[in-house]
Write an enzyme that holds these catalytic residues in place. Structure first.
Site, PDB file in Angstrom:
ATOM      1  N   LYS A  26       0.831  -1.208   0.000  1.00 16.63           N
ATOM      2  CA  LYS A  26       0.000   0.000   0.000  1.00 16.63           C
ATOM      3  C   LYS A  26       0.867   1.260   0.000  1.00 16.63           C
ATOM      4  O   LYS A  26       0.658   2.183  -0.803  1.00 16.63           O
ATOM      5  CB  LYS A  26      -0.924  -0.007   1.210  1.00 16.63           C
ATOM      6  CG  LYS A  26      -1.951   1.115   1.208  1.00 16.63           C
ATOM      7  CD  LYS A  26      -2.959   0.933   2.340  1.00 16.63           C
ATOM      8  CE  LYS A  26      -3.818  -0.273   2.113  1.00 16.63           C
ATOM      9  NZ  LYS A  26      -4.737  -0.560   3.221  1.00 16.63           N
ATOM     10  N   ARG A  96      -3.725   2.954   8.545  1.00 16.97           N
ATOM     11  CA  ARG A  96      -4.038   1.698   7.857  1.00 16.97           C
ATOM     12  C   ARG A  96      -2.787   0.835   7.704  1.00 16.97           C
ATOM     13  O   ARG A  96      -1.679   1.344   7.590  1.00 16.97           O
ATOM     14  CB  ARG A  96      -4.623   1.978   6.467  1.00 16.97           C
ATOM     15  CG  ARG A  96      -5.798   2.940   6.484  1.00 16.97           C
ATOM     16  CD  ARG A  96      -6.192   3.380   5.088  1.00 16.97           C
ATOM     17  NE  ARG A  96      -7.083   2.439   4.441  1.00 16.97           N
ATOM     18  CZ  ARG A  96      -7.400   2.486   3.148  1.00 16.97           C
ATOM     19  NH1 ARG A  96      -6.869   3.402   2.376  1.00 16.97           N
ATOM     20  NH2 ARG A  96      -8.228   1.609   2.636  1.00 16.97           N
ATOM     21  N   GLY A 105      -8.418  -7.326   4.096  1.00 13.04           N
ATOM     22  CA  GLY A 105      -9.304  -7.440   5.250  1.00 13.04           C
ATOM     23  C   GLY A 105      -8.700  -8.105   6.470  1.00 13.04           C
ATOM     24  O   GLY A 105      -9.349  -8.209   7.504  1.00 13.04           O
ATOM     25  N   MET A 107      -5.924  -7.240   8.288  1.00  8.29           N
ATOM     26  CA  MET A 107      -5.359  -6.377   9.330  1.00  8.29           C
ATOM     27  C   MET A 107      -6.234  -5.138   9.522  1.00  8.29           C
ATOM     28  O   MET A 107      -7.257  -5.000   8.876  1.00  8.29           O
ATOM     29  CB  MET A 107      -3.908  -6.051   8.998  1.00  8.29           C
ATOM     30  CG  MET A 107      -3.007  -7.275   9.193  1.00  8.29           C
ATOM     31  SD  MET A 107      -1.295  -6.952   8.795  1.00  8.29           S
ATOM     32  CE  MET A 107      -1.383  -6.594   7.064  1.00  8.29           C
ATOM     33  N   ARG A 350      -3.492  -1.843  -5.947  1.00 13.65           N
ATOM     34  CA  ARG A 350      -2.666  -3.033  -5.725  1.00 13.65           C
ATOM     35  C   ARG A 350      -3.015  -4.048  -6.816  1.00 13.65           C
ATOM     36  O   ARG A 350      -4.068  -3.950  -7.442  1.00 13.65           O
ATOM     37  CB  ARG A 350      -2.915  -3.629  -4.343  1.00 13.65           C
ATOM     38  CG  ARG A 350      -4.344  -4.076  -4.092  1.00 13.65           C
ATOM     39  CD  ARG A 350      -4.553  -4.500  -2.647  1.00 13.65           C
ATOM     40  NE  ARG A 350      -5.958  -4.784  -2.360  1.00 13.65           N
ATOM     41  CZ  ARG A 350      -6.455  -4.953  -1.140  1.00 13.65           C
ATOM     42  NH1 ARG A 350      -5.670  -4.875  -0.089  1.00 13.65           N
ATOM     43  NH2 ARG A 350      -7.732  -5.204  -0.957  1.00 13.65           N
ATOM     44  N   HIS A 466     -15.829  -8.445   1.697  1.00 15.22           N
ATOM     45  CA  HIS A 466     -14.775  -9.296   2.265  1.00 15.22           C
ATOM     46  C   HIS A 466     -14.920 -10.727   1.774  1.00 15.22           C
ATOM     47  O   HIS A 466     -13.965 -11.366   1.320  1.00 15.22           O
ATOM     48  CB  HIS A 466     -14.841  -9.232   3.796  1.00 15.22           C
ATOM     49  CG  HIS A 466     -13.927 -10.201   4.475  1.00 15.22           C
ATOM     50  ND1 HIS A 466     -14.334 -11.463   4.867  1.00 15.22           N
ATOM     51  CD2 HIS A 466     -12.623 -10.120   4.800  1.00 15.22           C
ATOM     52  CE1 HIS A 466     -13.320 -12.103   5.413  1.00 15.22           C
ATOM     53  NE2 HIS A 466     -12.266 -11.302   5.391  1.00 15.22           N
ATOM     54  N   SER A 776      13.281 -43.895 -10.479  1.00 16.07           N
ATOM     55  CA  SER A 776      12.159 -43.017 -10.151  1.00 16.07           C
ATOM     56  C   SER A 776      12.163 -42.837  -8.637  1.00 16.07           C
ATOM     57  O   SER A 776      12.063 -43.827  -7.906  1.00 16.07           O
ATOM     58  CB  SER A 776      10.841 -43.631 -10.619  1.00 16.07           C
ATOM     59  OG  SER A 776       9.773 -42.775 -10.295  1.00 16.07           O
ATOM     60  N   CYS A 843       8.135 -39.633  -8.607  1.00 15.93           N
ATOM     61  CA  CYS A 843       6.726 -40.019  -8.791  1.00 15.93           C
ATOM     62  C   CYS A 843       5.928 -39.927  -7.499  1.00 15.93           C
ATOM     63  O   CYS A 843       4.816 -40.427  -7.420  1.00 15.93           O
ATOM     64  CB  CYS A 843       6.624 -41.424  -9.357  1.00 15.93           C
ATOM     65  SG  CYS A 843       7.341 -42.691  -8.308  1.00 15.93           S
ATOM     66  N   TYR A 863      12.046 -35.797 -15.539  1.00 18.63           N
ATOM     67  CA  TYR A 863      10.591 -35.622 -15.472  1.00 18.63           C
ATOM     68  C   TYR A 863      10.097 -35.654 -14.031  1.00 18.63           C
ATOM     69  O   TYR A 863      10.805 -36.097 -13.117  1.00 18.63           O
ATOM     70  CB  TYR A 863       9.873 -36.706 -16.294  1.00 18.63           C
ATOM     71  CG  TYR A 863       9.971 -38.106 -15.710  1.00 18.63           C
ATOM     72  CD1 TYR A 863       9.040 -38.566 -14.767  1.00 18.63           C
ATOM     73  CD2 TYR A 863      10.996 -38.969 -16.088  1.00 18.63           C
ATOM     74  CE1 TYR A 863       9.127 -39.833 -14.222  1.00 18.63           C
ATOM     75  CE2 TYR A 863      11.092 -40.246 -15.549  1.00 18.63           C
ATOM     76  CZ  TYR A 863      10.165 -40.672 -14.611  1.00 18.63           C
ATOM     77  OH  TYR A 863      10.262 -41.919 -14.069  1.00 18.63           O
TER      78      TYR A 863
END
Length: 886
Positions: A26, A96, A105, A107, A350, A466, A776, A843, A863
């Site tokens: 902010k 703020r 919302g 804080m 933002r 909110h 693997s 995997c 992979y």
């Protein structure tokens, strides 16, 4: 000495948009908007370093801060041409929060700070509006009591409701100046009665207590929960912004609103937002009054008048600023604004929270618009966010009984039992129940329940409330502002407009894309990859090096994964096939047989079934590699455990109950995870693996011979800890495979490899690689055996480890790169030293977790393999890893 305070105003700013770590999102953006000439009320930012010092100093401020704030306040007074605490010409401020990562919302905020029994007269003189002045004063007392002193706001809300009833009015705006003046006195009385102290009159005391409270809100349970959900480090801290107040509640030429530069649900390039005339910011986001749309383009008949119609000049200016902000930040923005006496002010911008669907559309559209490159577009979307797109939506052909309709606040579909509070939502979810959290309106304190619930339904609040903003950020389905419903917390029920009663525990379904609320559970359909999503994933595939396979045991799973872009099967767990009704009996016969002949007779029954399984998988994955793991779990898992089930089995196979019971008990192990399983079973009973290899090779040979397939089966032997285990079983497998190929008269290349899932296997990988064509890494079991943890039992205490900071993440969710990852790296490097062409992947479930995928990319694996619905996530994570390489 550190600089703790950064000022902004009148086109000048000490900070910049690049300073989010220090100024928070902010503060950095207020400085940036000021510097590019947008109308921003002046103010100053206390840095995140102050927050760190505040907690290091036992909630005390660092030396020198008071002087810096005093100097910044003096500059602010000059810029606003008002005096802080001046009874004739008072300066009021907002205090703020502003962390570097957006936490909507979570804080605290205090508005109208600086009001007291003297400055109220100055505000009346400035505004010539006693009603506005007392409205601001009662709001300030209410917010200060709640945010700074921790008082429950319900006591104030109750008195406000009583006052409206007494005056026979519906809206706050209908109360007179005298009504509001009386409310101020009543609010102060409640404050003193509850806290045992009078409301502070000294503006400096008000300011410093508010600053402390906003820093304190960084560690509130809701903020801590939100940070955990979004992986925001606790040591980042928040900044605090002190800004000159501008007022949206001074009359009908004043307003306040929240907007997104594009639709945050769909991503459509449409200016999307809400506003209220004669209101302050919390009225819009809290859902206290029903907000109006800013835009008339999608105006439906009967809707409330838009800002474009009511305040056309201010709307045009806001629309121009929308364009400036998107061109400047090159991303969708979430903005807050206030209009005071027809003059527009920007209070925040933002990066806008958005759904996965919106994130992809915005990225694709912005490439088409020339704002960003394909590379930037790929990096713009968080891989985990794709999970929202890869789950079912409502079946359009299914019957449904719509009982109410609200606002489509966050898309998707969800069904579950109705619960009315966040704690119960969390508890029921812990008990494996699916719930819909139903609230009159949500507050930041509901964050844990919102996370636990399948979906959220509120009676109040708009598209920027909110509930809506947080649900979109979480990827949760949400229907907001459903005025058709009357919610009764006390009776734990809700009543629809038609009088239908829905009680706690009843099943409902939400459609977050249409705002519909339906009775019961409505069937869902599977998602498909197409349009913008397909184009976006195509870009991701251009940049990644790491291949992505899937863990699939059935042709259906294989098809889903292939549709999602899987490049083969990295793990087929053959034991899952054994549990099907028609074959479990034969498996049990094999286990109960007391000689080789009996076991082979039972295995002969299983062989054609297994072959059919593998033909289905090879067909579905035509032209792609398929890794099939031979039997892994201990035998007791296939046998019944209760006397009734044992008796049923004894009758079926013609063996006495006592013999079956004795056999079941003989297979009991104290620690089956480390017992007679995997390759150890095959050393004792080689005929089991021989049957499976025969089934694999017969399936491959038939497809090659009869249907012209090109197949290279990958046969994986699990739980190897010593090279000699693999040496013996590899020789057996080659013998069986070659015999099958010879009998079919075809030549097939095949690979025989192993799963590295034990620390000893990783450490001796150079020896094991001499007998393996591929590795693997089974990171699920490797994590268990490295930590000495049972995955099934650790869930009882691992949350405490996360809570207390012993571990940052659950090692079964995100790969422990320092420990387990080091073993993977060692095993990979030592294996490649022996065989430079060794194919290597992972995997475990980590194959679909973005930070784990990035690790696999970084160390050079070929992979990853993951569950079908996480294949796109792994593809995008692999692209991110490649693009972020240094």
């Amino acid at each position: 000495m550190s600089k703790y305070v950064y000022a902004f105003g009148d086109g000048q700013a000490d900070g910049a948009g690049s300073m989010k770590e220090l100024l928070g999102g902010k503060g950095a953006n207020l400085a940036e908007m000021t510097s590019i000439g947008l109308p921003v009320p002046p103010g100053f930012t206390l840095t995140t370093e102050v927050c760190t010092a505040y907690y290091s100093n036992n909630q005390g401020f660092p030396e020198g801060l008071h002087d810096e704030v005093a100097n910044a306040l003096k500059t602010l007074e000059q810029r606003m041409n008002k005096g802080f605490g001046d009874s004739d010409n008072p300066l009021l401020v907002s205090v703020r929060s502003g962390a570097r990562a957006s936490m909507p919302g979570m804080m605290d905020t205090v508005l109208n700070l600086g009001l007291n029994d003297q400055t109220i007269n100055g505000v009346i003189s400035q505004s010539n509006d006693p009603r506005f002045a007392y409205d601001s004063y009662r709001r300030f007392i209410q917010m200060f009591a709640n945010v700074v002193k921790g008082m429950n706001g319900e006591a104030f809300a109750k008195i406000l409701s009583q006052k409206k009833e007494q005056k026979n009015v519906e809206l706050d705006t209908e109360l007179s100046a005298e009504d509001l003046r009386e409310l101020v006195g009543e609010f102060k009385q409640i404050y003193q009665a509850s806290l045992g102290e009078v409301f502070p009159e000294d503006p400096q005391q008000q300011l410093w207590e508010a600053i402390g409270a906003v820093f304190g809100s960084w560690m509130t349970p809701r903020a801590v929960t939100y940070r955990k959900l979004h992986s925001i480090p606790g040591d980042w801290g928040t900044a605090v912004n002190v800004q000159g107040m501008v007022f949206g509640n001074m009359g009908d030429d004043c307003a306040t609103g929240v907007a997104f530069t594009r639709d945050p649900s769909t991503g459509e390039n449409y200016f999307y937002g809400e506003y209220l005339v004669n209101a302050q910011g919390e009225d819009v986001v809290a859902g206290i009054r029903t907000p109006h749309p800013i835009n008339r383009d999608k105006h439906k008949e009967g809707d409330l008048p838009s800002m474009e119609e009511v305040l056309p000049d201010s709307y045009k200016q806001l629309a121009d600023i929308r364009t400036i902000l998107e061109q400047h930040y090159k991303d969708m923005q979430d903005i807050e604004f206030t209009i005071e006496k027809s003059k527009l002010y920007m209070l925040q911008t933002r990066t806008g929270k958005r759904t996965a669907q919106a994130a992809i559309r915005v990225a694709v559209d912005m490439v088409a618009e020339g704002l960003i490159t394909e590379k930037e577009a790929v990096l713009r979307v968080d891989p985990d966010q794709l999970d929202q797109l890869l789950h079912p939506s409502l079946d359009p052909a299914a019957a449904r009984e719509v009982v109410a309709k609200g606002l489509p606040a966050s898309p998707g579909a969800a069904s579950g039992q109705v619960v009315f509070n966040a704690d119960e939502a969390e508890e029921q979810t812990r008990l494996k129940k699916k719930v819909i959290l139903v609230r009159i309106e949500t507050s930041p304190d509901d964050i844990h329940g919102m996370n636990a619930a399948q979906g959220i339904l509120t009676a109040r609040g708009g598209m920027t409330s909110h509930a809506a903003v947080v649900a979109r950020g979480m990827g949760k389905c949400c229907v907001a502002g459903c005025g058709d419903l009357k919610i009764d917390y006390e009776k734990q029920q809700l009543i629809t407009k038609s009088g239908q009663l829905i009680k706690r525990g009843d099943q409902i379904t939400l459609n977050g894309s249409t705002g519909e609320v339906m009775l019961g559970v409505v069937p869902k359909i599977q998602p498909a990859v197409s349009g913008d999503f397909a184009m976006f994933m195509g870009w991701a595939d251009q940049f990644r090096r790491l291949k992505v396979r899937t863990n699939a045991d059935t042709p259906r799973d294989a098809k889903v994964a292939r549709d999602f872009g899987a490049e083969g099967i990295g793990l087929c767990r053959t034991e899952h096939m054994f549990f099907e009704d028609e074959r479990i009996q034969a498996v049990r016969e094999m286990i109960l047989a007391d000689n080789l002949e009996g076991r082979k007779s039972a295995l002969d029954k299983i062989l054609p079934m297994q072959k059919g399984d593998f033909i289905g998988l090879f067909r579905e994955m035509k032209g792609l590699p398929v890794t099939i793991r031979l039997l892994d779990p201990p035998l007791h898992e296939f046998l019944p455990q209760t006397d009734d089930d044992i008796s049923e089995l004894a009758n079926a196979v013609g063996i006495r109950f006592s013999e079956v019971k004795e056999h079941v008990e003989s297979l009991h192990e104290f620690n089956p995870m480390l017992g007679h399983r995997g390759c150890r079973l095959a050393i004792t009973y080689p005929e089991v693996y021989d049957m499976q290899v025969q089934a694999i090779m017969e399936a491959a040979c038939e497809l090659v011979k009869n249907e012209g397939f090109k197949i290279v089966p990958e046969i994986m032997i699990p739980l190897v800890s010593h090279v000699n285990e693999l040496k013996i079983l590899r020789a057996n497998a080659i013998k069986v495979a070659d015999t099958v190929c010879e009998s079919y008269g075809v030549e097939i290349d095949y690979l025989i490899g192993t799963m590295i899932e034990l620390p000893r296997a990783a450490l001796t990988a150079d020896a094991i690689a001499s007998e393996a064509d591929f590795f693997s890494f089974g990171t699920n079991d490797l994590t268990q055996t490295t930590y000495g943890l049972s995955r099934d039992d650790a869930g009882h205490f691992l949350p405490d480890y996360i809570e207390r900071g012993v571990l940052k993440k659950d090692p079964f969710v995100a790969l422990d790169q320092r420990g387990v990852g080091e073993l993977v790296k060692i095993g990979f490097e030592r294996g490649r030293q022996t065989r430079s062409d060794l194919k290597v992947g992972i995997c475990g479930e980590h194959g679909g977790e973005p930070s784990s995928v990035a690790f696999c990319h970084d160390i050079g694996l070929d992979y990853v393999s993951c569950s079908p619905y996480r294949v796109p996530i792994a593809r995008l994570a692999a692209a991110h890893a490649a693009l972020q390489e240094h």
